[in-house]
Design a protein around this motif. Structure first.
Motif, mmCIF file in Angstrom:
data_model
loop_
_atom_site.group_PDB
_atom_site.id
_atom_site.type_symbol
_atom_site.label_atom_id
_atom_site.label_comp_id
_atom_site.label_asym_id
_atom_site.label_seq_id
_atom_site.Cartn_x
_atom_site.Cartn_y
_atom_site.Cartn_z
ATOM 1 N N HIS A 65 0.802 -1.225 0.000
ATOM 2 C CA HIS A 65 0.000 0.000 0.000
ATOM 3 C C HIS A 65 0.838 1.279 0.000
ATOM 4 C CE1 HIS A 65 -3.321 -2.683 0.794
ATOM 5 N NE2 HIS A 65 -2.647 -3.172 1.817
ATOM 6 N N LEU A 66 2.129 1.162 0.159
ATOM 7 C CA LEU A 66 2.968 2.347 0.318
ATOM 8 C C LEU A 66 2.962 3.259 -0.907
ATOM 9 C CD1 LEU A 66 6.054 0.961 2.279
ATOM 10 C CD2 LEU A 66 4.191 2.396 3.135
ATOM 11 N N ALA A 67 2.953 2.691 -2.089
ATOM 12 C CA ALA A 67 3.002 3.521 -3.300
ATOM 13 C C ALA A 67 1.766 4.400 -3.442
ATOM 14 C CB ALA A 67 3.165 2.641 -4.536
ATOM 15 N N ALA A 68 0.628 3.940 -2.937
ATOM 16 C CA ALA A 68 -0.614 4.697 -3.070
ATOM 17 C C ALA A 68 -0.894 5.612 -1.884
ATOM 18 C CB ALA A 68 -1.788 3.727 -3.244
ATOM 19 N N ALA A 69 -0.122 5.501 -0.824
ATOM 20 C CA ALA A 69 -0.395 6.266 0.393
ATOM 21 C C ALA A 69 0.343 7.596 0.401
ATOM 22 C CB ALA A 69 -0.005 5.448 1.624
ATOM 23 N N ALA A 70 -0.356 8.635 0.825
ATOM 24 C CA ALA A 70 0.261 9.943 1.036
ATOM 25 C C ALA A 70 0.725 10.079 2.480
ATOM 26 C CB ALA A 70 -0.735 11.050 0.715
ATOM 27 N N LEU A 71 0.110 9.285 3.358
ATOM 28 C CA LEU A 71 0.387 9.341 4.789
ATOM 29 C C LEU A 71 0.321 7.931 5.353
ATOM 30 C CD1 LEU A 71 0.324 10.798 7.713
ATOM 31 C CD2 LEU A 71 -2.143 10.670 7.463
ATOM 32 N N VAL A 72 1.260 7.593 6.225
ATOM 33 C CA VAL A 72 1.176 6.371 7.021
ATOM 34 C C VAL A 72 1.224 6.810 8.472
ATOM 35 C CG1 VAL A 72 2.236 4.176 7.653
ATOM 36 C CG2 VAL A 72 2.258 4.914 5.264
ATOM 37 N N ALA A 73 0.178 6.461 9.219
ATOM 38 C CA ALA A 73 0.107 6.778 10.641
ATOM 39 C C ALA A 73 0.388 5.503 11.425
ATOM 40 C CB ALA A 73 -1.267 7.327 10.997
ATOM 41 N N VAL A 74 1.466 5.502 12.164
ATOM 42 C CA VAL A 74 1.832 4.354 13.002
ATOM 43 C C VAL A 74 1.251 4.610 14.384
ATOM 44 C CG1 VAL A 74 3.723 3.011 13.976
ATOM 45 C CG2 VAL A 74 3.931 3.960 11.664
ATOM 46 N N GLU A 75 0.374 3.703 14.807
ATOM 47 C CA GLU A 75 -0.336 3.858 16.073
ATOM 48 C C GLU A 75 0.480 3.269 17.223
ATOM 49 O OE1 GLU A 75 -3.124 5.589 16.074
ATOM 50 O OE2 GLU A 75 -3.370 5.651 13.905
ATOM 51 N N PHE A 76 0.761 4.085 18.218
ATOM 52 C CA PHE A 76 1.465 3.661 19.422
ATOM 53 C C PHE A 76 0.444 3.411 20.524
ATOM 54 C CE2 PHE A 76 4.831 5.559 17.077
ATOM 55 C CZ PHE A 76 6.032 5.085 17.586
ATOM 56 N N PRO A 77 0.433 2.211 21.126
ATOM 57 C CA PRO A 77 -0.519 1.960 22.215
ATOM 58 C C PRO A 77 -0.124 2.676 23.508
ATOM 59 C CG PRO A 77 0.844 0.029 21.866
ATOM 60 C CD PRO A 77 1.197 1.022 20.787
ATOM 61 N N GLY A 78 1.161 2.969 23.667
ATOM 62 C CA GLY A 78 1.668 3.652 24.853
ATOM 63 C C GLY A 78 3.055 4.178 24.575
ATOM 64 N N PHE A 79 3.512 5.130 25.372
ATOM 65 C CA PHE A 79 4.825 5.717 25.111
ATOM 66 C C PHE A 79 5.953 4.730 25.367
ATOM 67 C CE2 PHE A 79 4.283 6.669 29.606
ATOM 68 C CZ PHE A 79 5.537 6.425 30.127
ATOM 69 N N SER A 80 5.687 3.666 26.120
ATOM 70 C CA SER A 80 6.750 2.706 26.427
ATOM 71 C C SER A 80 6.868 1.595 25.384
ATOM 72 C CB SER A 80 6.516 2.088 27.810
ATOM 73 O OG SER A 80 5.282 1.380 27.818
ATOM 74 N N ASP A 81 6.020 1.603 24.377
ATOM 75 C CA ASP A 81 6.064 0.590 23.325
ATOM 76 C C ASP A 81 6.807 1.167 22.123
ATOM 77 O OD1 ASP A 81 5.587 -1.214 21.229
ATOM 78 O OD2 ASP A 81 3.584 -1.703 21.965
ATOM 79 N N GLY A 82 8.058 0.748 21.935
ATOM 80 C CA GLY A 82 8.905 1.331 20.898
ATOM 81 C C GLY A 82 8.846 0.659 19.542
ATOM 82 N N ARG A 83 7.965 -0.327 19.365
ATOM 83 C CA ARG A 83 7.920 -1.021 18.075
ATOM 84 C C ARG A 83 7.595 -0.087 16.918
ATOM 85 N NH1 ARG A 83 3.902 -5.735 19.719
ATOM 86 N NH2 ARG A 83 3.047 -3.956 20.854
ATOM 87 N N GLY A 84 6.844 0.969 17.176
ATOM 88 C CA GLY A 84 6.509 1.921 16.125
ATOM 89 C C GLY A 84 7.721 2.643 15.566
ATOM 90 N N PHE A 85 8.733 2.866 16.402
ATOM 91 C CA PHE A 85 9.963 3.502 15.929
ATOM 92 C C PHE A 85 10.685 2.586 14.937
ATOM 93 C CE2 PHE A 85 9.449 5.548 20.150
ATOM 94 C CZ PHE A 85 9.320 6.849 19.716
ATOM 95 N N SER A 86 10.749 1.299 15.255
ATOM 96 C CA SER A 86 11.380 0.330 14.346
ATOM 97 C C SER A 86 10.599 0.234 13.047
ATOM 98 C CB SER A 86 11.455 -1.047 15.009
ATOM 99 O OG SER A 86 12.235 -0.986 16.176
ATOM 100 N N LEU A 87 9.276 0.237 13.151
ATOM 101 C CA LEU A 87 8.446 0.162 11.949
ATOM 102 C C LEU A 87 8.652 1.395 11.069
ATOM 103 C CD1 LEU A 87 6.359 -1.330 10.269
ATOM 104 C CD2 LEU A 87 4.571 -0.278 11.696
ATOM 105 N N ALA A 88 8.798 2.550 11.681
ATOM 106 C CA ALA A 88 9.040 3.776 10.903
ATOM 107 C C ALA A 88 10.311 3.650 10.074
ATOM 108 C CB ALA A 88 9.129 4.983 11.837
ATOM 109 N N ARG A 89 11.376 3.135 10.676
ATOM 110 C CA ARG A 89 12.633 2.951 9.934
ATOM 111 C C ARG A 89 12.417 2.005 8.755
ATOM 112 N NH1 ARG A 89 15.706 6.353 9.281
ATOM 113 N NH2 ARG A 89 17.323 4.924 8.688
ATOM 114 N N LYS A 90 11.673 0.924 8.981
ATOM 115 C CA LYS A 90 11.427 -0.042 7.899
ATOM 116 C C LYS A 90 10.615 0.601 6.776
ATOM 117 C CE LYS A 90 11.624 -3.983 11.006
ATOM 118 N NZ LYS A 90 10.854 -5.005 11.727
ATOM 119 N N ILE A 91 9.632 1.396 7.128
ATOM 120 C CA ILE A 91 8.812 2.076 6.114
ATOM 121 C C ILE A 91 9.682 3.021 5.291
ATOM 122 C CG2 ILE A 91 6.971 3.775 5.804
ATOM 123 C CD1 ILE A 91 5.550 2.410 8.232
#
Length: 171
Positions: A65-91
């Motif tokens: 879906h990345l080619a068609a997306a203008a925005l990707v919002a990575v949802e963080f369940p809490g400030f102590s869950d850092g998986r979203g930071f890793s996902l951002a790098r991968k994106i």
């Protein structure tokens, strides 16, 4: 919700829609959950679309879906869950050049890391924004100038800087 960029508060152009029906009824740019994205994009090809993904999502699920997306919002369940930071790098490593949003209860101390991981904006619940206003976020952005992790930010990591200095000292 409060939207913060590295320049300060910003207006959110995207309307969140949790269902296909709500997305099709909305006007302007729409932010849809990943499970709705394929159906929405099929019905509205070329529409300015954002995709909302949990921080634990596999890059393999997002990649189509990345080619068609203008925005990707990575949802963080809490400030102590850092998986979203890793996902951002991968994106970003996939070549996504659009807006990358960290969404959820982050804290100002994480702003510099969020920017270094490739996020361009942070969307905060009002409760978090009330405790840490935009000015605090902007001040926190300037507190870190180097990173321990390789590949974050634009400058060499602390380890890379130390290795370079050590090589120069042995010559």
């Amino acid at each position: 919700m409060t939207l913060i960029t590295e320049d300060g508060a910003a207006e959110d152009r995207f309307t969140r829609a949790d269902t296909l029906e709500a997305a099709l009824a909305a006007e302007g740019p729409v932010l849809v959950p990943l499970p709705v994205a394929a159906d929405y994009l099929a019905k509205r090809p070329g529409a300015e679309t954002g995709i909302s993904v949990p921080g634990a999502t596999s890059i393999d699920e997002i990649r189509p879906h990345l080619a068609a997306a203008a925005l990707v919002a990575v949802e963080f369940p809490g400030f102590s869950d850092g998986r979203g930071f890793s996902l951002a790098r991968k994106i970003r490593r996939e070549g996504f050049a659009g807006t990358l949003r960290a969404s959820g209860p982050l804290i100002a101390d994480q702003f510099a890391d969020a920017l270094a991981c490739g996020f361009t904006e942070v969307e905060l619940p009002e409760t978090m924004a009330n405790r840490q206003p935009v000015q605090q976020w902007l001040a926190a952005k300037e507190t870190m100038s180097v990173h321990y992790q390789t590949g974050y930010g634009t400058e060499p990591s602390i380890l890379q800087q130390r290795l370079t200095a050590r090589k120069g000292a042995t010559r």
